[in-house]
Design an enzyme around this catalytic site. Structure first.
Site, short mmCIF file in Angstrom:
data_model
loop_
_atom_site.label_atom_id
_atom_site.label_comp_id
_atom_site.label_asym_id
_atom_site.label_seq_id
_atom_site.Cartn_x
_atom_site.Cartn_y
_atom_site.Cartn_z
N HIS A 130 0.63 -0.83 -0.03
CA HIS A 130 0.37 0.43 0.02
C HIS A 130 0.71 1.63 0.41
O HIS A 130 0.67 2.15 -0.39
CB HIS A 130 -0.56 -0.01 0.38
CG HIS A 130 -2.00 -0.62 0.89
ND1 HIS A 130 -3.11 -1.01 0.34
CD2 HIS A 130 -2.50 -1.66 1.69
CE1 HIS A 130 -3.73 -2.14 0.26
NE2 HIS A 130 -3.34 -3.00 1.56
N ASP A 167 -2.91 -10.36 -2.43
CA ASP A 167 -3.81 -9.82 -1.36
C ASP A 167 -5.03 -9.86 -1.56
O ASP A 167 -5.78 -9.15 -2.78
CB ASP A 167 -2.85 -8.70 -0.96
CG ASP A 167 -3.16 -8.57 0.47
OD1 ASP A 167 -2.32 -8.37 1.69
OD2 ASP A 167 -4.09 -7.51 0.72
N ASP A 248 -4.47 -13.19 3.52
CA ASP A 248 -6.03 -12.75 4.18
C ASP A 248 -6.97 -12.34 2.87
O ASP A 248 -8.33 -12.21 3.52
CB ASP A 248 -5.30 -11.44 4.81
CG ASP A 248 -4.63 -9.98 3.13
OD1 ASP A 248 -4.55 -10.80 1.96
OD2 ASP A 248 -4.83 -9.06 3.65
#
Length: 311
Positions: A130, A167, A248
């Site tokens: 990010h 992800d 995740d």
């Protein structure tokens, strides 16, 4: 098949407060599971070095690095936690942890290019995907995978590399850094309408984004990967593959609502290993991103590593 395993105790020293999902126990869970299953003996352990300023400059602006260094130095001086945004905190040990994480990615890249390992996994935190060229976001400070990919092309002279991001959250920072760089192809999937609420419209033609509706299960995601990622990777013929390995999207992880299980991560990793064998001399560097349900994280990383190490 030699798989190098990069980590460092400094990566455990970074912590963002009680109850924060991006916690040191993530690495502890992975380590405990590797030891309990005996998988650790199949890996070549390497201590992650500190990244150099020149490494960070491959993906980040000078002004950002100076401002972040000053902010973290103040945390070191006061011994206090300081917030960069509502999700992202620094503690007195964050700076060295972040330098170790980026340093691991660069060192792993060199090791794989130089033939000292066929592939590598970086068990590191803080994560990176990010972090944009000039902003921290979503638990991330330095964009480890983007730094490593740029190191491969700018420093080591590779002509084409691919970044694969699985992800559950869109790797907006990686996209921000490499958009328009035709030496780097990025393919990803992520849960649609989930933080950071981006990725629906790619920023460059070197991106292939797959926004996935919540509650999609692994079988459907496999079909999308086979129909979209694999032809693009075959066409691009990367000389090296980098993985933003977030776990995740596992069905047990509360930070997302996708339905992957260990068998899906095994399948994805195997497809990437197959592509790397055809085009990249088997060269893969995988860096840990998300994954916050500790047991699911540990099991999924072990599955990923078994395919990389061919055990």
């Amino acid at each position: 098949m030699t798989t190098a395993y990069y980590s460092h105790p400094d990566c455990r020293a970074h912590e963002m407060g009680a109850g924060h999902p991006e916690c040191p126990q993530r690495l502890d869970a992975i380590e405990d599971h590797l030891l309990a299953t005996g998988l650790d003996v199949a890996l070549t352990r390497v201590e992650a070095p500190l990244a150099q300023h020149s490494d960070l400059m491959l993906a980040h602006s000078e002004s950002y690095l100076l401002e972040l260094a000053e902010f973290m130095q103040q945390a070191e001086a006061t011994g206090e936690h300081r917030a960069l945004d509502p999700d992202t905190m620094v503690c007195p040990h964050t700076w060295r942890a972040a330098l170790r994480a980026a340093g691991a990615a660069v060192a792993a890249t060199d090791a794989v290019i130089d033939g000292r390992a066929e592939n590598a996994f970086c068990a590191i935190r803080p994560p990176g995907h990010h972090a944009t060229r000039s902003q921290t976001m979503g638990f991330c400070f330095f964009n480890n995978v983007a730094i490593a990919a740029r190191h491969a092309v700018d420093v080591r002279g590779l002509k084409r590399v691919a970044i694969v991001d699985f992800d559950v959250h869109h790797g907006n920072g990686t996209e921000d850094i490499i958009a328009g760089d035709d030496r780097i192809l990025m393919v990803s999937f992520f849960q649609d309408q989930l933080y950071p609420y981006s990725g629906g419209v790619p920023l460059g033609t070197n991106m292939l984004n797959l926004p996935i509706p919540a509650y999609t299960r692994g079988g459907e995601i496999r079909e999308l990967i086979e129909a979209n990622w694999m032809p693009r990777l075959e066409q691009f013929k990367p000389e090296m593959i980098f993985i933003s390995a977030g776990f995740d999207a596992h069905r047990e992880d509360d930070l997302g609502q996708l339905g992957l299980v260990e068998a899906d991560y095994e399948w994805i990793t195997r497809r990437l290993v197959d592509a790397a064998k055809r085009h990249s001399k088997g060269r893969i560097v995988s860096c840990l991103e998300g994954g916050y349900a500790l047991s699911a994280l540990a099991r999924s990383v072990a599955t990923h590593l078994r395919v990389l190490a061919d055990v």
